[in-house]
Structure formats: structure tokens, C-alpha cells
Design an enzyme around this catalytic site. Structure first.
Site, mmCIF file in Angstrom:
data_model
loop_
_atom_site.group_PDB
_atom_site.id
_atom_site.type_symbol
_atom_site.label_atom_id
_atom_site.label_comp_id
_atom_site.label_asym_id
_atom_site.label_seq_id
_atom_site.Cartn_x
_atom_site.Cartn_y
_atom_site.Cartn_z
ATOM 1 C CE1 TYR A 129 -0.486 8.579 0.163
ATOM 2 C CE2 TYR A 129 -1.110 7.762 -2.002
ATOM 3 C CZ TYR A 129 -0.696 8.802 -1.190
ATOM 4 O OH TYR A 129 -0.507 10.050 -1.708
ATOM 5 C CD GLN A 191 3.766 14.456 2.497
ATOM 6 O OE1 GLN A 191 4.674 14.101 1.755
ATOM 7 N NE2 GLN A 191 2.932 15.434 2.193
ATOM 8 C CG ASN A 214 3.002 10.389 -6.923
ATOM 9 O OD1 ASN A 214 3.672 9.742 -6.118
ATOM 10 N ND2 ASN A 214 2.697 11.665 -6.727
ATOM 11 C CB SER A 238 -3.256 3.796 -14.616
ATOM 12 O OG SER A 238 -3.839 3.818 -13.339
ATOM 13 C CD GLN A 260 -6.710 1.901 -16.494
ATOM 14 O OE1 GLN A 260 -6.207 2.546 -15.583
ATOM 15 N NE2 GLN A 260 -7.808 1.172 -16.315
ATOM 16 C CG HIS A 263 -5.775 6.967 -13.791
ATOM 17 N ND1 HIS A 263 -6.559 7.226 -12.690
ATOM 18 C CD2 HIS A 263 -6.199 5.774 -14.278
ATOM 19 C CE1 HIS A 263 -7.420 6.229 -12.508
ATOM 20 N NE2 HIS A 263 -7.220 5.341 -13.461
ATOM 21 C CD GLU A 328 -2.477 -0.499 -13.275
ATOM 22 O OE1 GLU A 328 -2.932 -0.270 -12.148
ATOM 23 O OE2 GLU A 328 -2.281 0.392 -14.125
ATOM 24 C CG HIS A 329 -5.459 -2.246 -16.256
ATOM 25 N ND1 HIS A 329 -4.774 -1.129 -15.805
ATOM 26 C CD2 HIS A 329 -6.399 -2.515 -15.316
ATOM 27 C CE1 HIS A 329 -5.278 -0.756 -14.643
ATOM 28 N NE2 HIS A 329 -6.263 -1.568 -14.324
ATOM 29 C CG ASP A 362 -9.990 0.426 -13.243
ATOM 30 O OD1 ASP A 362 -9.060 -0.338 -12.939
ATOM 31 O OD2 ASP A 362 -9.913 1.279 -14.150
ATOM 32 C CD GLU A 416 23.460 -27.272 8.099
ATOM 33 O OE1 GLU A 416 22.991 -26.765 9.144
ATOM 34 O OE2 GLU A 416 22.874 -27.272 7.010
ATOM 35 C CG HIS A 421 20.918 -27.457 15.340
ATOM 36 N ND1 HIS A 421 21.525 -26.411 15.971
ATOM 37 C CD2 HIS A 421 19.912 -26.938 14.595
ATOM 38 C CE1 HIS A 421 20.919 -25.279 15.619
ATOM 39 N NE2 HIS A 421 19.926 -25.576 14.789
#
Length: 438
Positions: A129, A191, A214, A238, A260, A263, A328-329, A362, A416, A421
Site C-alpha cells: 500500500y 477498500q 493514515n 508521521s 515530518q 505530512h 517513529e523518528h 526517508d 500430557e 506421542h
């Protein structure tokens, strides 16, 4: 413009006291999970028709056929300016080389007649994406597709929201061509995530969905995670935290706070310092830089909603703040920046010194710029080849190794209550030569 937070005087208790003094968003706070789930269900039930209707509803454009012809990808590459083409090639080379060098290699463990090999197998199909609509992010194409390529994924599908004209930006198409992607769809938002996760008549489902977006996109990825692999934690709007002191040029720190924020809404921009004069100078410079920006509206929206200047007692407390925010940064523009790195536990990526703005990360440093946001760096990291592979173990047992370990297997299985087994080891030699007898 930036909200002021003064944490000075907390002393040794600052780490524990921060929880009540600093804001920390939760992933997806601003988005209704029920609303996102309803949109996902529309696509699962309605397929291509639902994707088309949702694209018209949210993007304001009717896209009858989402697939971009391959010829348009190569044509977009041919139309690039020489400078942008060279920049993309530089980024392509560095990103691919970094992730190929970082990709995990096979591991072998041998002991007592048992050999176990770890084999990293790529997924069959990756769904990428790339945000878009009002902006174009060819860098995100490079920062996602090339990670999947380095992991060994051959089948890659890319989705990005169409612009007002119903098309994708030429640089995005050109980047897809450079990375060898031939399946590109003009579809974005929830979607797109739903289509990549569950498939439609024209978009086959992927094994892993990766890429930033987003809060709606990031929330959609969370909600499909039980049915498909989701790379990274919460790659949403961001964020940046800049730790600065008097040794840092105010204009440089100010630019990095703003970079940042431009954005747009939903992100976070912090300045952390123990120097009053530094705080005043940087904040003043921020105002001047914002006024120069063509994206002034988007930048101001972020700074007014989630922009902070945080005053602390010193570097140790600054590190506490950074670890609490888990940005993030994180940019360290202060004396002793390298030494401060050892105190940082939670950050998507750390940039050291005056010559390492987050923008280098980036675009061209090498690691992916798809990073955890909204505090998820507390438990997640950057997009890597690990997100597109799964580890398969191959176990080889010699007869001597079997003889040594069989008693332990039988004891654990019997504890067990798993008869077969236990029998698989306790009676194996007998049954191997004589067969099962009542």
C-alpha cells in the site's frame, strides 16, 4: 505554536512520573474500529463493485478499471526528468543493497545427533500500500517493494489511491516500473487493504499487506491481521522527536521538527531540550520555516494539534521522554549524541548529529522508512525482510540421537496424556521392524 511542557525538577522519579504528564496517543484512537470493519465487510461481500463505490465515496472519482496498464508504468519512467531518474536509481541501489545484506541467513543447530536448520521462506504474494491522493510518494514504493524483493518475493501487487483525475502520479508509476512491479491498482484507503487481504474479482489476495497510511488504513491493517500477514506495527501518520541543545543550529532543528509535520494532521512533532535559549530559538525558527512552506496548512494543523516543546533537566530525562513517546523518528542533535543512543530503547529509527536529518532516512539511507507510529515502537520496529518471510525448521535425527532423546519425549508425552506421542518413540524400533501388533 508548540505546546510547552516543563518537566524540570522531577529528579530521579521522572521515568515513572511521565505517564501522568505527557500525552501519548493510542494506535487508531481517532478511528472507529466498527466503521472500518463495516467498510472491510463491504469489500469482502461486494468485491470490485464495492471497491468502485467506496473509491467514488471517499476519493471523489469513479474508477471503472483499477488496473494500470503496464505500458503506462514504463511510459512514466521514460518521462521522468534526468535528475529525478538518477535520484530514484540511487535510492533503489542503496535500499536494495541494505536489505539484501540484512536479510537473515540460514541457521544450523546440532547437538546429540539432532540437526535443526532454520530456513527463511518468502511468502508467495505481497500486497503493498502506497499513500497518495493529494500527494505522491514514489519513495514509499521503493521502501516497500524493494524490501519484499530482497526477501525473495516475486509476486507483488501495489495499490495506491487515485488523484482527482482518477490516475496515479507519474513518479509513483515510474518507481513501480523501476522496482519491477507490473500489477498496480488505482485504489486506496480501507477498500485497498480489504482487497489486498481478501481479494476481489480482479485483485488476488496477498499473503502479507505492507505499507504506511493514515489512521484508517493503519486500523484496517490491524483488523485484517487475523486473516493475512500485516507488516510492521501501526505505520500511520508521521512522527518525530528532536532532542537538541545549544550546540545545534536552531534553524536545522526547526526544519527537522517541521519536516515530518508537513505530512499533515494526525502526526506528532516534538522538540526536547534542557536549554531555554535553544527552545526559544528553535520555536522562533519553526514559525519562520512554516511561513515559507508550500504545505503551510498541513504543517500548522499537525503542530497545533500535536506539536510540543518539552523542557527537561538534561540528556537522561530527554531519553526518558523519548522512550515514553516511542517515536517513529528520533533525532539526536546534541553534544554526546552517540553516547545517548545507548539510553534509547523505543524508537523506529534514530538519527545522530547535525548531518543526519530524518529526510536522509526517508529517501536514501537504506533502511525502510515504513516505521512504527503511535507509540508502537515499544514493541515493533521498521519494515524488514522478516515481514515477508516465515521461518521453517528442518529437523534431521540420527538413530543415535533418537536413542538419546526418546526417553525424554516419552516422559513428557505421558505427562500430557498423549499416548500416541509416547508410543512414537517408546515403540518405534519395535514397530519399525515388526509392525503394529495387538
Amino acid at each position: 505554536m508548540l505546546e510547552r511542557l516543563d518537566l524540570r525538577g522531577l529528579g530521579d522519579e521522572s521515568g515513572d512520573a511521565l505517564a501522568g504528564l505527557l500525552p501519548r496517543p493510542q494506535a487508531g484512537d481517532a478511528v472507529s474500529h466498527d466503521a472500518v470493519r463495516r467498510l472491510i465487510d463491504e469489500v469482502r461481500n461486494g468485491g470490485d463493485a464495492a471497491v468502485r463505490e467506496l473509491t467514488a465515496r471517499f476519493d471523489g472519482v469513479d474508477v471503472a478499471d483499477t488496473l494500470v496498464p503496464v505500458a503506462e508504468l514504463s511510459a512514466a519512467w521514460d518521462r521522468l526528468s534526468p535528475g529525478l531518474r538518477s535520484a530514484m536509481e540511487t535510492a533503489h541501489r542503496r535500499i536494495l543493497e541494505f536489505h539484501q545484506s540484512e536479510a537473515a541467513i540460514g541457521h544450523v543447530y546440532e547437538r546429540d545427533g539432532v540437526a535443526v536448520r532454520s530456513v527463511n521462506q518468502p511468502v508467495d504474494r505481497a500486497g503493498i500500500y502506497v499513500p497518495g491522493g493529494l500527494a505522491a510518494y514514489p519513495s514509499t514504493v521503493l521502501m516497500t517493494v524493494l524490501v519484499a524483493r530482497a526477501a525473495g518475493v516475486d509476486d507483488i501487487v501495489l495499490c495506491s489511491p487515485p488523484g482527482p483525475d482518477g490516475d496515479l502520479a507519474a513518479p509513483v508509476l515510474a518507481a513501480a516500473h523501476l522496482c519491477g512491479v507490473t500489477e498496480v491498482h488505482r485504489v486506496g484507503g480501507v477498500q485497498a487493504v480489504a482487497a489486498l487481504a481478501y481479494g476481489t474479482e480482479t485483485i488476488r489476495p496477498a499473503d502479507v499487506v505492507a505499507g504506511p497510511g493514515n489512521a484508517w488504513v493503519a486500523t484496517a491493517k490491524q483488523l485484517v491481521a487475523s486473516d493475512v500477514g500485516v507488516a510492521s506495527a501501526f505505520a500511520g501518520p508521521s512522527e518525530i522527536v528532536v532532542i537538541a541543545d545549544a550546540t545545534c543550529p536552531p534553524a536545522a532543528a526547526a526544519t527537522d521538527v517541521v519536516l515530518q509535520a508537513e505530512h499533515g494532521p494526525g502526526g506528532r512533532a516534538w522538540l526536547v531540550t534542557w536549554d531555554d535559549e535553544c527552545a526559544e530559538a528553535v520555536c522562533s525558527a519553526i514559525g519562520q520555516i512554516v511561513d515559507l512552506s508550500p504545505r503551510r496548512v498541513e504543517t500548522l494543523a499537525t503542530l497545533k494539534a500535536d506539536g510540543f516543546v518539552c523542557l527537561v533537566d538534561g540528556p537522561a530525562q530527554a531519553a526518558d521522554v523519548a522512550n515514553f513517546v516511542a517515536p517513529e523518528h528520533l533525532q539526536l542533535m546534541c553534544e554526546g549524541a552517540e553516547d545517548l543512543v545507548s539510553s534509547i530503547r523505543h524508537a523506529g529509527a534514530v538519527f545522530i548529529g547535525p548531518w543526519a536529518p530524518a529526510s536522509v532516512g526517508d529517501y536514501v539511507a537504506g533502511p525502510s522508512h515504513v516505521l512504527p507510529t503511535a507509540g508502537t515502537a515499544r514493541f515493533a520496529g521498521a519494515l524488514t525482510t522478516d515481514d515477508f518471510t516465515k521461518r521453517m525448521h528442518v529437523v534431521d535425527v540420527s538413530e543415535a540421537g533418537f536413542d538419546q532423546l526418546a526417553p525424554a519425549v516419552a516422559e513428557l508425552a505421558e505427562a500430557e496424556g498423549l499416548w500416541a506421542h509416547a508410543a512414537s518413540v517408546s515403540r518405534r524400533k519395535e514397530w519399525t521392524t515388526t509392525g503394529v501388533r495387538p
